[in-house]
Write a protein that holds these residues in place. Structure first.
Motif, mmCIF file in Angstrom:
data_model
loop_
_atom_site.group_PDB
_atom_site.id
_atom_site.type_symbol
_atom_site.label_atom_id
_atom_site.label_comp_id
_atom_site.label_asym_id
_atom_site.label_seq_id
_atom_site.Cartn_x
_atom_site.Cartn_y
_atom_site.Cartn_z
ATOM 1 N N GLY A 20 -8.534 2.915 -4.873
ATOM 2 C CA GLY A 20 -7.886 2.031 -5.832
ATOM 3 C C GLY A 20 -6.869 1.120 -5.166
ATOM 4 O O GLY A 20 -6.786 -0.081 -5.474
ATOM 5 N N THR A 21 -6.099 1.674 -4.244
ATOM 6 C CA THR A 21 -5.136 0.862 -3.489
ATOM 7 C C THR A 21 -5.843 -0.157 -2.616
ATOM 8 O O THR A 21 -5.396 -1.303 -2.484
ATOM 9 C CB THR A 21 -4.254 1.779 -2.620
ATOM 10 O OG1 THR A 21 -3.585 2.727 -3.459
ATOM 11 C CG2 THR A 21 -3.214 0.970 -1.870
ATOM 12 N N MET A 22 -6.960 0.233 -2.020
ATOM 13 C CA MET A 22 -7.714 -0.695 -1.179
ATOM 14 C C MET A 22 -8.233 -1.883 -1.983
ATOM 15 O O MET A 22 -8.247 -3.016 -1.489
ATOM 16 C CB MET A 22 -8.874 0.035 -0.504
ATOM 17 C CG MET A 22 -8.455 0.992 0.590
ATOM 18 S SD MET A 22 -9.851 1.820 1.399
ATOM 19 C CE MET A 22 -10.636 0.423 2.206
ATOM 20 N N SER A 23 -8.654 -1.645 -3.213
ATOM 21 C CA SER A 23 -9.125 -2.761 -4.044
ATOM 22 C C SER A 23 -7.986 -3.717 -4.373
ATOM 23 O O SER A 23 -8.177 -4.943 -4.400
ATOM 24 C CB SER A 23 -9.755 -2.227 -5.334
ATOM 25 O OG SER A 23 -8.795 -1.566 -6.143
ATOM 26 N N VAL A 24 -6.785 -3.178 -4.597
ATOM 27 C CA VAL A 24 -5.620 -4.034 -4.848
ATOM 28 C C VAL A 24 -5.269 -4.837 -3.595
ATOM 29 O O VAL A 24 -4.985 -6.045 -3.665
ATOM 30 C CB VAL A 24 -4.413 -3.192 -5.305
ATOM 31 C CG1 VAL A 24 -3.163 -4.058 -5.426
ATOM 32 C CG2 VAL A 24 -4.705 -2.511 -6.630
ATOM 33 N N LEU A 25 -5.294 -4.178 -2.433
ATOM 34 C CA LEU A 25 -4.999 -4.873 -1.178
ATOM 35 C C LEU A 25 -6.041 -5.950 -0.897
ATOM 36 O O LEU A 25 -5.705 -7.038 -0.402
ATOM 37 C CB LEU A 25 -4.968 -3.866 -0.021
ATOM 38 C CG LEU A 25 -3.882 -2.795 -0.063
ATOM 39 C CD1 LEU A 25 -3.981 -1.900 1.174
ATOM 40 C CD2 LEU A 25 -2.504 -3.411 -0.151
ATOM 41 N N SER B 261 0.828 -1.211 0.000
ATOM 42 C CA SER B 261 0.000 0.000 0.000
ATOM 43 C C SER B 261 0.856 1.252 0.000
ATOM 44 O O SER B 261 0.521 2.247 -0.652
ATOM 45 C CB SER B 261 -0.928 0.001 1.221
ATOM 46 O OG SER B 261 -0.186 0.030 2.427
ATOM 47 N N THR B 262 1.976 1.225 0.704
ATOM 48 C CA THR B 262 2.868 2.390 0.739
ATOM 49 C C THR B 262 3.432 2.688 -0.645
ATOM 50 O O THR B 262 3.440 3.839 -1.101
ATOM 51 C CB THR B 262 4.007 2.163 1.736
ATOM 52 O OG1 THR B 262 3.474 1.839 3.019
ATOM 53 C CG2 THR B 262 4.876 3.401 1.864
ATOM 54 N N LEU B 263 3.898 1.647 -1.337
ATOM 55 C CA LEU B 263 4.456 1.840 -2.680
ATOM 56 C C LEU B 263 3.401 2.345 -3.659
ATOM 57 O O LEU B 263 3.707 3.157 -4.543
ATOM 58 C CB LEU B 263 5.042 0.515 -3.182
ATOM 59 C CG LEU B 263 6.348 0.056 -2.525
ATOM 60 C CD1 LEU B 263 6.709 -1.351 -2.979
ATOM 61 C CD2 LEU B 263 7.483 1.013 -2.854
ATOM 62 N N LEU B 264 2.168 1.899 -3.509
ATOM 63 C CA LEU B 264 1.113 2.334 -4.417
ATOM 64 C C LEU B 264 0.652 3.761 -4.139
ATOM 65 O O LEU B 264 0.196 4.458 -5.056
ATOM 66 C CB LEU B 264 -0.082 1.378 -4.316
ATOM 67 C CG LEU B 264 0.132 -0.041 -4.850
ATOM 68 C CD1 LEU B 264 -1.096 -0.909 -4.583
ATOM 69 C CD2 LEU B 264 0.447 -0.034 -6.340
ATOM 70 N N LEU B 265 0.774 4.197 -2.884
ATOM 71 C CA LEU B 265 0.277 5.525 -2.520
ATOM 72 C C LEU B 265 1.321 6.628 -2.698
ATOM 73 O O LEU B 265 0.954 7.806 -2.774
ATOM 74 C CB LEU B 265 -0.208 5.522 -1.072
ATOM 75 C CG LEU B 265 -1.558 4.843 -0.806
ATOM 76 C CD1 LEU B 265 -1.846 4.809 0.690
ATOM 77 C CD2 LEU B 265 -2.681 5.560 -1.537
ATOM 78 N N ILE B 266 2.589 6.294 -2.725
ATOM 79 C CA ILE B 266 3.636 7.319 -2.824
ATOM 80 C C ILE B 266 3.445 8.206 -4.062
ATOM 81 O O ILE B 266 3.503 9.444 -3.953
ATOM 82 C CB ILE B 266 5.039 6.671 -2.810
ATOM 83 C CG1 ILE B 266 5.370 6.169 -1.401
ATOM 84 C CG2 ILE B 266 6.106 7.661 -3.271
ATOM 85 C CD1 ILE B 266 6.686 5.420 -1.311
#
Length: 302
Positions: A225-230, A181-186
């Motif tokens: 979007g990140t939450m759906s990936v997680l 999640s950190t890498l996707l949100l940066i």
């Protein structure tokens, strides 16, 4: 000028033929990719869906819903679905909250610290599966380092922690959800301008006011979007859970695998039905994410 007008039809025909040739060339270039997608994505998906409607006992029956009825009525499969949803939602929630804080810290940092932080994130995001389960066994297992240390120091809360439960699985899932999640949100934090923060400060606003009124609303599409990936990442995780608990804890991916690789008997049609159920859960998460993103876009436009 007259000659140009005279040859205009030929120029149009030449442009059409060139465009048609380019289209054929592009199709030939992507043809191997299309073949791979069909053989390894579309065809197995169609076969699995068709298989889920076949009976495990009566091969003469062409179409039946008994596998889906079993999946939603038998207690063990109900528990597997509920456990998978619970662990997935909790690990996604913890992962997105901690990942948000980590992404903000990485965005605001500079120099060697940021490079080191990104290196650690890339390394930990790939540390999952059996090695992760083995590491947790060494640290937090029944005879793990921290457990034995807690027993020596009299820390009952830590000494009585049982890794081989649903709570232990959540802890392990959160571990590999945070770096992802950190890498996707940066990259999303590049959309939050410093001028907005400076304007908030000049107008007497607090950092909390900025993030609740400006920052988080701007980042909402990226967050969901990140939450759906997680969600998809945790729901389909298999190796970590199986290495830690094997079949002692009911999870949907573990049950699906057991249907195809059972020691005594296999039940591929029921396994296909459970796989379709898991895909529908992922699809529901994606549709919810898309709906929220559309509503957020309308809210911003309004």
């Amino acid at each position: 000028m007259g000659r140009i007008i005279q040859y205009a039809p030929f120029l149009e025909i030449g442009g059409f033929l060139k465009k048609k040739t380019n289209t054929k060339l592009y199709f030939l270039v992507i043809l191997p990719f299309l073949v791979i997608v069909f053989l390894y994505e579309i065809l197995p998906l169609v076969i699995m869906i068709l298989s889920s409607f076949k009976s495990e006992t009566e091969s003469s029956i062409l179409f039946t819903l008994e596998n889906y009825i079993t999946a939603f009525t038998k207690l063990s499969y109900q528990r597997a679905i509920i456990n998978s949803i619970r662990i997935t939602l909790l690990s996604t929630l913890f992962g997105i909250v901690i990942g948000f804080i980590g992404a903000q810290a990485a965005h605001n940092s500079r120099g060697n610290f940021k490079n080191t932080f990104l290196t650690v994130l890339n390394m930990t995001s790939n540390f999952a599966g059996v090695p992760l389960a083995f590491a947790y066994m060494i640290i937090l297992g029944n005879s793990g380092v921290l457990i034995m240390l807690a027993k020596t120091l009299g820390l009952e809360a830590l000494a009585n922690f049982d890794l081989y439960t649903g709570n232990g699985l959540i802890l392990m899932y959160v571990y590999f959800q945070i770096p992802l999640s950190t890498l996707l949100l940066i990259p999303a934090f590049n959309g939050v301008r410093k001028e907005w923060q400076e304007a908030n400060t000049l107008l007497g606003g607090y950092p909390l006011t900025f993030w609740t009124k400006v920052g988080i609303p701007v980042l909402l599409p990226s967050i969901f979007g990140t939450m759906s990936v997680l969600f998809a990442n945790a729901l389909a995780a298999y190796a970590t859970a199986y290495a830690l608990l094997m079949n002692n804890y009911s999870l949907l991916p573990v049950n699906i695998t057991g249907m195809f690789t059972g020691d005594m008997t296999t039940r591929p049609h029921l396994g296909a039905a459970l796989s379709v159920v898991m895909m529908l859960m992922m699809l529901a998460a994606i549709l919810i994410n898309n709906y929220i993103n559309r509503q957020t876009t309308k809210w911003k436009g309004g």
